[in-house]
Motif scaffolding. Structure first.
Motif, short mmCIF file in Angstrom:
data_model
loop_
_atom_site.label_atom_id
_atom_site.label_comp_id
_atom_site.label_asym_id
_atom_site.label_seq_id
_atom_site.Cartn_x
_atom_site.Cartn_y
_atom_site.Cartn_z
N GLN A 1 0.80 10.99 14.93
CA GLN A 1 -0.32 11.78 14.44
C GLN A 1 -0.34 11.81 12.91
O GLN A 1 0.39 12.56 12.28
N LYS A 2 -1.15 10.94 12.35
CA LYS A 2 -1.29 10.85 10.89
C LYS A 2 0.07 10.90 10.18
O LYS A 2 0.37 11.85 9.42
N PRO A 3 0.90 9.91 10.41
CA PRO A 3 2.22 9.90 9.78
C PRO A 3 2.13 9.82 8.26
O PRO A 3 1.22 9.19 7.72
N VAL A 4 3.07 10.47 7.60
CA VAL A 4 3.20 10.33 6.15
C VAL A 4 3.71 8.92 5.87
O VAL A 4 4.59 8.42 6.56
N LEU A 5 3.14 8.27 4.86
CA LEU A 5 3.57 6.92 4.46
C LEU A 5 4.33 7.03 3.14
O LEU A 5 3.80 7.54 2.16
N ILE A 6 5.57 6.56 3.13
CA ILE A 6 6.35 6.51 1.90
C ILE A 6 6.77 5.07 1.67
O ILE A 6 7.47 4.48 2.49
N GLY A 7 6.34 4.49 0.57
CA GLY A 7 6.66 3.10 0.29
C GLY A 7 7.22 2.93 -1.11
O GLY A 7 6.79 3.60 -2.05
N HIS A 8 8.18 2.03 -1.24
CA HIS A 8 8.76 1.71 -2.54
C HIS A 8 8.26 0.34 -2.98
O HIS A 8 8.35 -0.63 -2.22
N SER A 9 7.71 0.26 -4.19
CA SER A 9 7.32 -1.01 -4.78
C SER A 9 6.34 -1.75 -3.87
O SER A 9 5.24 -1.29 -3.64
N MET A 10 6.73 -2.92 -3.36
CA MET A 10 5.88 -3.64 -2.42
C MET A 10 5.54 -2.77 -1.21
O MET A 10 4.44 -2.86 -0.64
N GLY A 11 6.48 -1.95 -0.79
CA GLY A 11 6.22 -1.03 0.31
C GLY A 11 5.14 -0.03 -0.01
O GLY A 11 4.37 0.39 0.87
N ALA A 12 5.03 0.36 -1.28
CA ALA A 12 3.95 1.25 -1.71
C ALA A 12 2.61 0.52 -1.62
O ALA A 12 1.60 1.11 -1.22
N PHE A 13 2.59 -0.75 -2.01
CA PHE A 13 1.38 -1.56 -1.86
C PHE A 13 0.94 -1.56 -0.40
O PHE A 13 -0.25 -1.37 -0.11
N LEU A 14 1.88 -1.78 0.52
CA LEU A 14 1.54 -1.77 1.94
C LEU A 14 1.02 -0.40 2.37
O LEU A 14 0.10 -0.31 3.19
N ALA A 15 1.59 0.67 1.84
CA ALA A 15 1.11 2.01 2.18
C ALA A 15 -0.32 2.20 1.70
O ALA A 15 -1.16 2.76 2.43
N PHE A 16 -0.63 1.74 0.49
CA PHE A 16 -2.01 1.82 -0.01
C PHE A 16 -2.95 0.99 0.87
O PHE A 16 -4.07 1.42 1.18
N GLN A 17 -2.51 -0.19 1.26
CA GLN A 17 -3.36 -1.06 2.09
C GLN A 17 -3.60 -0.45 3.47
O GLN A 17 -4.73 -0.47 3.98
N LEU A 18 -2.55 0.10 4.05
CA LEU A 18 -2.67 0.71 5.38
C LEU A 18 -3.58 1.95 5.33
O LEU A 18 -4.45 2.12 6.19
N ALA A 19 -3.39 2.80 4.33
CA ALA A 19 -4.17 4.03 4.24
C ALA A 19 -5.63 3.79 3.91
O ALA A 19 -6.50 4.57 4.32
#
Length: 295
Positions: free
Chosen positions: A106-124
């Motif tokens: 249910q609407k999980p929090v996304l925490i990404g580091h560096s490239m992982g942050a890019f993926l979080a932005f893309q997913l959201a």
């Protein structure tokens, strides 16, 4: 100089989910594996280029009592088996969305580091109805301006450089990849212990995968997409590797420009931490994350 600073904002993570509508032989290879710990509100943790869940170990220890932590490990990084075809972040994003749906998060929090942050932005931004708050740990919707020092840098301008970088990494061995990482380690982390771990994870990564992902990051600009994000966003910058305090205003402005269109976004910098904030300033990072989640 470009290669020296390439690792400032890059560093990596994989469950194997695909669309139910596809036949088994039509489904793309899974781009990630997942380890789950804890109970409570779901959080998805995505590491950066050539990293795995070990970067989140201390954070997981602190949060697992009250949160269910889904730790992602991307194919081709830090010992996770590479795909037969080069990893594509856009495909990983689709698979992450499927993972959220299949596990009824249910609407999980996304925490990404560096490239992982890019993926979080893309997913959201691609699946705003599925995702909760976003915390980007020294990662941006578009990587290239970090190296050009110019927010006007376009994908078209980066295409030749991206192709060159992809070819450069494709020719490397794993040992050469580790050595290349070691040369830029001063901008990544302060402690010798963690510098050794970063180098070790790089040496366990697939150079072809690394090159393909770097090229994708340099030629994918999400700045026109992130306005679709419906949940609050926290961008945490690391300024500890800057050679001069005089650079702080320009760096802060560059980061701010990337999130200006997001309805609910804020930026905070730690001027002591280097790129791996979770190791350089763990208590500060934990406080930022817990406070933001509670808001």
């Amino acid at each position: 100089m470009f290669k020296k600073y390439l690792f400032i904002l890059l560093c990596s993570t994989a469950f194997i989910v695909t669309s139910q509508s596809l036949k088994a032989d039509e489904r793309p290879e899974p781009g990630f594996q997942v380890q789950v710990e804890g109970q409570g509100k779901a959080i998805i943790l995505i590491p950066g280029l050539m990293s795995d869940q070990r970067v989140w170990q201390q954070l997981v220890t602190e949060l697992k009592a009250d949160h269910q932590l889904h730790q992602i490990n991307l194919a081709g990084f830090a010992g996770t088996k590479a795909l037969a075809s080069p990893l594509k972040l856009t495909q990983v994003t689709q698979q992450l969305a499927a993972y959220i749906q299949q596990h009824q998060l249910q609407k999980p929090v996304l925490i990404g580091h560096s490239m992982g942050a890019f993926l979080a932005f893309q997913l959201a931004s691609s699946y705003p109805q599925l995702t909760g708050k976003v915390i980007a740990v020294d990662g941006l919707p578009y990587l290239a301006p970090v190296f050009s020092r110019d927010s006007n840098t376009s994908v078209a301008q980066m295409l030749p450089q991206a192709k060159m970088m992809q070819q450069y990494y494709q020719q490397m061995t794993a040992a050469q990849l580790a050595e290349s990482t070691k040369q830029g380690i001063a901008v990544q982390v302060s402690s010798t212990e963690h510098a050794t771990l970063i180098t070790e994870m790089a040496g366990q990564s697939d150079p072809t995968t690394v090159g393909a992902v770097i090229a994708e990051l340099l030629t994918t600009d999400l700045r026109d997409e992130v306005h679709k994000i419906q949940q609050p966003v926290l961008l945490l910058g690391a300024g500890g590797a800057l050679p001069s305090d005089a650079m702080r205003p320009a760096v802060q402005a560059l980061y701010q420009q990337q999130i200006n269109t997001i309805p609910q976004a804020k930026l905070d910098f730690n001027w002591q931490a280097r790129h791996f904030i979770m190791w350089d300033q763990p208590e500060w990072l934990l406080a930022q994350i817990t406070d933001f989640i509670k808001e």
